[in-house]
Design a protein around this motif. Structure first.
Motif, short mmCIF file in Angstrom:
data_model
loop_
_atom_site.label_atom_id
_atom_site.label_comp_id
_atom_site.label_asym_id
_atom_site.label_seq_id
_atom_site.Cartn_x
_atom_site.Cartn_y
_atom_site.Cartn_z
N SER A 1 -2.39 -1.61 -3.53
CA SER A 1 -2.95 -0.23 -3.84
C SER A 1 -2.44 0.49 -5.21
O SER A 1 -1.52 0.12 -5.73
N SER A 2 -3.05 1.76 -5.38
CA SER A 2 -2.51 2.53 -6.72
C SER A 2 -1.04 2.76 -6.54
O SER A 2 -0.41 2.85 -7.32
N ASP B 1 0.77 -1.28 -0.02
CA ASP B 1 0.14 0.12 0.07
C ASP B 1 0.95 1.42 0.07
O ASP B 1 2.02 1.30 -0.29
N TYR C 1 -2.66 -7.85 -1.37
CA TYR C 1 -3.17 -6.39 -1.68
C TYR C 1 -2.17 -5.52 -2.22
O TYR C 1 -1.04 -5.52 -1.80
#
Lengths: 111, 221
Positions: free
Chosen positions: A54-55, A21, A52
């Motif tokens: 994220s951008s 992230d 996971y």
């Protein structure tokens, strides 16, 4: 996020574990930059334990692959988990990055 | 901090949305420019490490000032939210401030001596503001870079992917990059346009707005 680095012939394999992230992505970016500065040109990013992204994580993946290519090298991504695969698909990364089902296949693609 | 020589996405969108010859805004869908500017501000904060996004929510990572008054104001708005909201919600909030974003971006481009402000009157009554270009170097440079990206097969730099995604979302890319050579690269452009989450959300918001307006139209065939 944990990053484990190993070498197989002249391929550097980064096994990523946990969440990539906005807080973790600078760590990966620095590691990739250091490897590039140290002469690594063939890099596998093993995402088998990556839960996971994220951008910010995608930005580091794309930026890292771009820097490697600009330096005459190549990056390959391996073993995307369903969550990460979905993000790659949504963002069109499957169409522009080299993605392989396993780290072994990704490593073989670079040798 | 943004290097002083580098335009922000807000400035780049404001600049690229101007017609070279007339200094007027290029045609865009309803509220397209508003959403593009809102998205550009979010993209600036993202690339400066102040926010992160995923399909579910926008998260503020740091409230440290960016050194850019426009972006710092937007960051304050985001940081004041009691809970994380999706990017699409923030686009709606910030699009309502797009007149301020547009004026601030135009002022900055005038300060940078890239544009000059020209006040005209239509029928000697209505005030019309235009922004003829003083220095076209920035616009030519970015168009050349994006052109090479669309027509080539190279991996995009993350900033170029973001800018192209925003330009596609507000349909400016279709105005700026047109002709047979671009038509042949439609698949490539579509793939590149997907690469930025904020750009995708801007595109979705503009499409939804277009459909809503079409549905509300009294004209029925």
């Amino acid at each position: 996020m944990e990053i484990t680095v190993s070498n197989q012939n002249d391929v550097t394999v980064l096994a990523l574990q946990g969440r990539l992230d906005g807080l973790a992505s600078p760590q990966l970016e620095q590691r990739l930059d250091a490897l590039l500065a140290g002469g690594a040109r063939k890099v596998v990013l093993d995402c088998a334990a990556l839960t996971y992204v994220s951008s910010a994580g995608l930005r580091v993946f794309l930026g890292g692959a771009k820097k490697l290519k600009s330096a005459g090298g190549r990056a390959a991504f391996a073993a995307l988990t369903p969550a990460v695969h979905e993000v790659f698909e949504l963002s069109g990364f499957l169409e522009v990055l080299a993605v392989h089902p396993t780290a072994t296949a990704a490593t073989a693609s670079l040798t | 901090m943004i290097p002083s020589h580098q335009l922000t996405f807000v400035e780049e969108i404001a600049l690229l949305a101007l017609d070279d010859a007339s200094g007027k805004r290029l045609p865009m869908p309803t509220l397209g420019f508003s959403y593009a500017l809102a998205g550009a501000a979010l993209c600036d904060l993202f690339h400066l490490g102040r926010i992160d996004t995923d399909p579910a929510a926008l998260t503020v990572l740091s409230t440290a000032p960016t050194g850019d008054p426009i972006l710092d104001e937007v960051l304050k708005v985001l940081a004041a939210a009691p809970a994380p909201e999706p990017v699409g919600s923030w686009l709606g909030v910030l699009a309502q401030r797009s007149a301020w974003l547009e004026a601030a971006a135009d002022d900055r481009l005038v300060e940078r001596a890239i544009l000059r402000r020209q006040e005209n009157k239509v029928l000697w009554v209505f005030g019309v503001r235009r922004y003829p270009t003083v220095d076209n170097h920035e616009r030519i440079e970015v168009r050349t870079r994006l052109r090479a990206l669309i027509l080539g097969d190279d991996l995009p730099d993350p900033r170029d992917a973001t800018l192209l995604s925003l330009l596609c979302a507000c349909q400016l890319a279709a105005v700026i990059f047109r002709g047979p050579e671009y038509n042949a690269r439609a698949d490539r452009l579509t793939a590149l346009a997907k690469m930025d989450l904020v750009g995708r959300e801007v595109s979705r918001a503009i499409d939804a707005l277009g459909k809503a307006l079409l549905g509300a139209s009294p004209l029925r065939l």
